[in-house]
Scaffold this active site. Structure first.
Site, PDB file in Angstrom:
ATOM      1  N   ASP A  91      12.298  29.940  67.159  1.00  0.00           N
ATOM      2  CA  ASP A  91      10.978  30.148  66.484  1.00  0.00           C
ATOM      3  C   ASP A  91       9.897  29.604  66.943  1.00  0.00           C
ATOM      4  O   ASP A  91       9.691  28.210  67.117  1.00  0.00           O
ATOM      5  CB  ASP A  91      11.277  29.833  65.131  1.00  0.00           C
ATOM      6  CG  ASP A  91      10.250  30.092  63.997  1.00  0.00           C
ATOM      7  OD1 ASP A  91       9.090  30.325  64.278  1.00  0.00           O
ATOM      8  OD2 ASP A  91      10.312  30.202  62.617  1.00  0.00           O
ATOM      9  N   ARG A 109       8.010  55.119  59.416  1.00  0.00           N
ATOM     10  CA  ARG A 109       9.139  54.039  59.544  1.00  0.00           C
ATOM     11  C   ARG A 109       9.678  53.540  60.628  1.00  0.00           C
ATOM     12  O   ARG A 109      10.006  52.522  61.087  1.00  0.00           O
ATOM     13  CB  ARG A 109      10.313  54.045  58.176  1.00  0.00           C
ATOM     14  CG  ARG A 109      11.267  53.128  58.298  1.00  0.00           C
ATOM     15  CD  ARG A 109      12.211  53.017  56.973  1.00  0.00           C
ATOM     16  NE  ARG A 109      12.220  53.976  56.471  1.00  0.00           N
ATOM     17  CZ  ARG A 109      13.129  55.087  56.700  1.00  0.00           C
ATOM     18  NH1 ARG A 109      13.901  55.153  57.875  1.00  0.00           N
ATOM     19  NH2 ARG A 109      13.413  56.190  55.997  1.00  0.00           N
ATOM     20  N   TYR A 121      12.357  25.458  59.077  1.00  0.00           N
ATOM     21  CA  TYR A 121      11.495  26.186  58.180  1.00  0.00           C
ATOM     22  C   TYR A 121      12.181  26.329  56.963  1.00  0.00           C
ATOM     23  O   TYR A 121      13.331  26.813  56.852  1.00  0.00           O
ATOM     24  CB  TYR A 121      10.922  27.282  58.710  1.00  0.00           C
ATOM     25  CG  TYR A 121       9.828  27.944  57.717  1.00  0.00           C
ATOM     26  CD1 TYR A 121       8.536  27.203  57.360  1.00  0.00           C
ATOM     27  CD2 TYR A 121      10.200  29.249  57.040  1.00  0.00           C
ATOM     28  CE1 TYR A 121       7.918  28.033  56.347  1.00  0.00           C
ATOM     29  CE2 TYR A 121       9.379  30.028  55.932  1.00  0.00           C
ATOM     30  CZ  TYR A 121       8.146  29.223  55.884  1.00  0.00           C
ATOM     31  OH  TYR A 121       7.287  29.946  55.062  1.00  0.00           O
ATOM     32  N   LYS A 178       0.603  33.265  60.936  1.00  0.00           N
ATOM     33  CA  LYS A 178      -0.132  32.006  61.333  1.00  0.00           C
ATOM     34  C   LYS A 178      -0.794  32.157  62.717  1.00  0.00           C
ATOM     35  O   LYS A 178      -1.781  32.815  62.599  1.00  0.00           O
ATOM     36  CB  LYS A 178       1.173  30.837  61.602  1.00  0.00           C
ATOM     37  CG  LYS A 178       2.549  31.097  60.784  1.00  0.00           C
ATOM     38  CD  LYS A 178       1.794  30.558  59.298  1.00  0.00           C
ATOM     39  CE  LYS A 178       2.967  30.912  58.123  1.00  0.00           C
ATOM     40  NZ  LYS A 178       4.437  30.531  58.362  1.00  0.00           N
TER      41      LYS A 178
HETATM   42  C1  LIG Z   1       5.693  30.679  58.035  1.00  0.00           C
HETATM   43  C2  LIG Z   1       7.005  30.509  58.856  1.00  0.00           C
HETATM   44  C3  LIG Z   1       7.876  31.403  58.611  1.00  0.00           C
HETATM   45  C4  LIG Z   1       7.921  32.559  57.794  1.00  0.00           C
HETATM   46  O1  LIG Z   1       7.029  33.542  57.952  1.00  0.00           O
HETATM   47  P1  LIG Z   1       6.278  34.371  56.849  1.00  0.00           P
HETATM   48  O2  LIG Z   1       5.441  35.428  57.775  1.00  0.00           O
HETATM   49  O3  LIG Z   1       5.637  33.472  55.749  1.00  0.00           O
HETATM   50  O4  LIG Z   1       7.448  35.179  56.271  1.00  0.00           O
HETATM   51  C5  LIG Z   1       8.997  31.103  59.410  1.00  0.00           C
HETATM   52  N1  LIG Z   1       9.044  30.032  60.284  1.00  0.00           N
HETATM   53  C6  LIG Z   1       7.954  29.203  60.508  1.00  0.00           C
HETATM   54  C7  LIG Z   1       8.246  28.142  61.486  1.00  0.00           C
HETATM   55  C8  LIG Z   1       6.842  29.348  59.618  1.00  0.00           C
HETATM   56  O5  LIG Z   1       5.810  28.370  59.712  1.00  0.00           O
END
Ligand SMILES: *Cc1c(COP(=O)(O)O)cnc(C)c1O
Length: 397
Positions: A185, A61, A113, A210
Site C-alpha cells: 500500500d 463498467r 490502515y 490521498k
Molecule cells: C485512505 C487509505 C485507504 C483507503 O482508501 P479510501 O480511498 O478511503 O477507500 C487505504 N490505505 C491507506 C494507507 C489509506 O490512507
C-alpha cells in the site's frame, strides 16, 4: 482519441522521466479537435461499428477511455505492467483480497490502515480467506508467520499514524522465498517518493483519494500489477463485481496527478520544517517523522524513499485536556480525517481514525490519547508553524 501508448517511432526508448509522465501523459492525443487536456468520456455505452463488430469500448463498467488513461499513467509511474482504477482505496484492496480462496492466508501488518484491518477481518469471518496480523518490523515474527505459507503478504510503509518504516526489499525477498505474492500500500508516499515494484513487489495499492488526486475532492483507488497476467485477471474481476472507478473521478484524479511531483516536494519540505519545529518544542514529548534522525525508520527511509513524505505525528504534554486546547486553538490545520491534499489537516487518531480499534489495541500499537497526526499541505511554512504555535501555547494554559 489516438493511442497514448504509441510514442511514435521517434519516441524515447525507455520512456520519459516520471515527472513528464505525471505532467503530460495523454496530453494532446485528441484526434477529433486537438484538445490539449484529455477529454472526459462519460458515456455509459458505445456504438458498435456494425453487426458483430464491437469497437475498443462497448460498456462503461468493463472499460472507459478516461479511466484507462489514468490507469496507464499510474502503471507507468509505478513501473508496473498495468493498473485497475477502482471506486475507492478499499475497493482496490478488496480487488486483491477477493481473489483469495478459503484456504489462502493473507499476512497483514499489525498496524495497517483501520479500513484494511476491518475489511480483511470481515472477509476472514465469512470464511473467504484467513488473515493474520504481524509486526513486520520484527524479522523473527515475520519469518515465523511465513511458515504458515501465506498466499499474499500486504505491506504498508510508512505506517499510520506512527510512520513506522519497514524494509520492502527485504520483506519481499523473504515472502517470495515462502511462495507468497506481495502487495504494498503506497498511499502515504505515492510513486513520486517510493516505487515498491522496483523493490520486488508484485502489486501496489493506492487510495488515490490521498496524494495522487491531492485535492481532497475524489474518493478513488488503484491496483498496479508488476506483470501483465494478473492485471488482466484483476481487470476482469473489477468488471465482474463492478468496482471500477467513475470517469469523472478518473478525470479529476488525472488532473490532480499533473502536479504530483512539485506538490510532494513542497509538502515534504514543509513537513520537515514542521517536524524540526515540533521536535524542539517543550509542549511536545515525541515526534514521529522518518525524516528526523531520531526516528526508528530513518535509515531505511533514507535508502528506500526519495524523500520522507508529508505525514507525521506527535505527542503533546498534558494528556487529553491539552489535546482539546490544542485543537481549539491551532490555526491553518483543519480538524479532519484523510490526508494528502494541498491543505493541512490535523487528526486525533484515538477519537477519529483509530477509535474503532479500542483502547487495548491502541495501547498495543503505541497510539496514545496524546497523539496527533498531521497531513502537511502547501501553505507557507511560516504560517503552518505560527498556526501550530497558537495551538501549543494554548496547551500550557
Ligand atoms: C485512505 C487509505 C485507504 C483507503 O482508501 P479510501 O480511498 O478511503 O477507500 C487505504 N490505505 C491507506 C494507507 C489509506 O490512507
Amino acid at each position: 482519441m489516438t493511442d497514448p501508448n504509441d510514442r511514435g517511432k521517434n519516441g524515447p526508448k525507455n520512456g520519459p522521466y516520471p515527472q513528464t509522465i505525471s505532467a503530460a501523459y495523454g496530453v494532446a492525443i485528441d484526434a477529433g479537435f486537438g484538445a490539449v487536456a484529455p477529454p472526459i468520456y462519460l458515456s455509459s455505452t458505445y456504438e458498435f461499428a456494425g453487426y458483430d463488430q464491437p469497437r475498443r469500448y462497448d460498456y462503461g463498467r468493463s472499460g472507459n477511455p478516461t479511466r484507462d488513461l489514468l490507469a496507464e499513467a499510474l502503471a507507468r509511474l509505478e513501473g508496473g505492467a498495468g493498473a485497475v482504477i477502482t471506486a475507492s482505496g478499499m475497493a482496490a484492496l478488496d480487488l486483491l483480497a477477493g481473489r483469495c480462496r478459503p484456504d489462502d492466508l493473507i499476512l497483514a501488518p499489525h498496524d495497517c490502515y483501520g479500513g484494511t484491518m476491518r475489511l480483511l477481518k470481515a472477509r476472514a469471518e465469512r470464511g473467504h480467506c484467513s488473515v493474520r496480523f504481524v509486526d513486520q518490523g520484527d524479522e523473527e515474527a515475520f519469518e515465523a508467520a511465513l511458515a504458515d505459507r501465506p498466499a499474499l503478504v500486504l505491506i504498508e510503509t510508512p505506517s499510520n499514524p506512527l510512520m513506522r518504516v519497514v524494509d520492502i526489499e527485504a520483506l519481499v525477498a523473504q515472502a517470495h522465498r515462502a511462495g507468497a505474492e506481495v502487495a504494498v500500500d503506497n498511499t502515504f508516499l505515492s510513486p513520486a517518493i517510493q516505487q515498491p515494484i522496483s523493490l520486488g513487489a508484485d502489486y501496489v495499492i493506492h487510495s488515490t483519494t490521498k496524494y495522487l488526486n491531492g485535492h481532497s475532492d475524489v474518493i478513488g483507488g488503484a491496483v498496479v500489477a508488476a506483470d501483465r497476467g494478473p492485471i488482466e485477471e484483476l481487470r476482469h474481476w473489477a468488471n465482474v463485481v463492478g468496482s471500477a472507478g467513475a470517469p469523472f473521478d478518473s478525470w479529476l484524479t488525472l488532473r490532480g496527478l499533473r502536479s504530483l511531483f512539485p506538490r510532494m516536494e513542497q509538502q515534504q519540505a514543509n513537513a520537515m520544517a514542521v517536524a524540526n519545529y515540533l521536535e524542539r518544542h517543550p509542549a511536545v514529548s515525541a515526534v514521529f517523522y522518518p525524516g528526523l534522525a531520531s526516528h526508528s525508520g530513518h535509515a531505511i527511509a533514507t535508502r528506500q524513499q526519495r524523500g520522507f513524505g508529508a505525514m507525521l505525528s506527535f505527542e503533546i504534554v498534558g494528556g487529553v485536556p491539552a489535546v482539546r486546547r490544542f485543537i481549539e486553538s491551532v490555526e491553518f490545520f483543519t480538524l479532519a480525517e484523510s490526508l494528502g491534499g494541498v491543505e493541512s489537516l490535523v487528526s486525533h487518531p484515538a477519537t477519529m481514525t483509530h477509535a474503532d480499534m479500542g483502547e487495548e489495541a491502541r495501547g498495543f500499537a503505541g497510539i496514545s490519547d496524546s497523539l496527533l497526526r498531521v497531513s502537511v499541505g502547501l501553505e507557507a511554512e511560516q504560517d503552518l508553524i505560527a498556526g501550530l504555535e497558537k495551538g501549543l501555547s494554548a496547551c500550557r494554559s
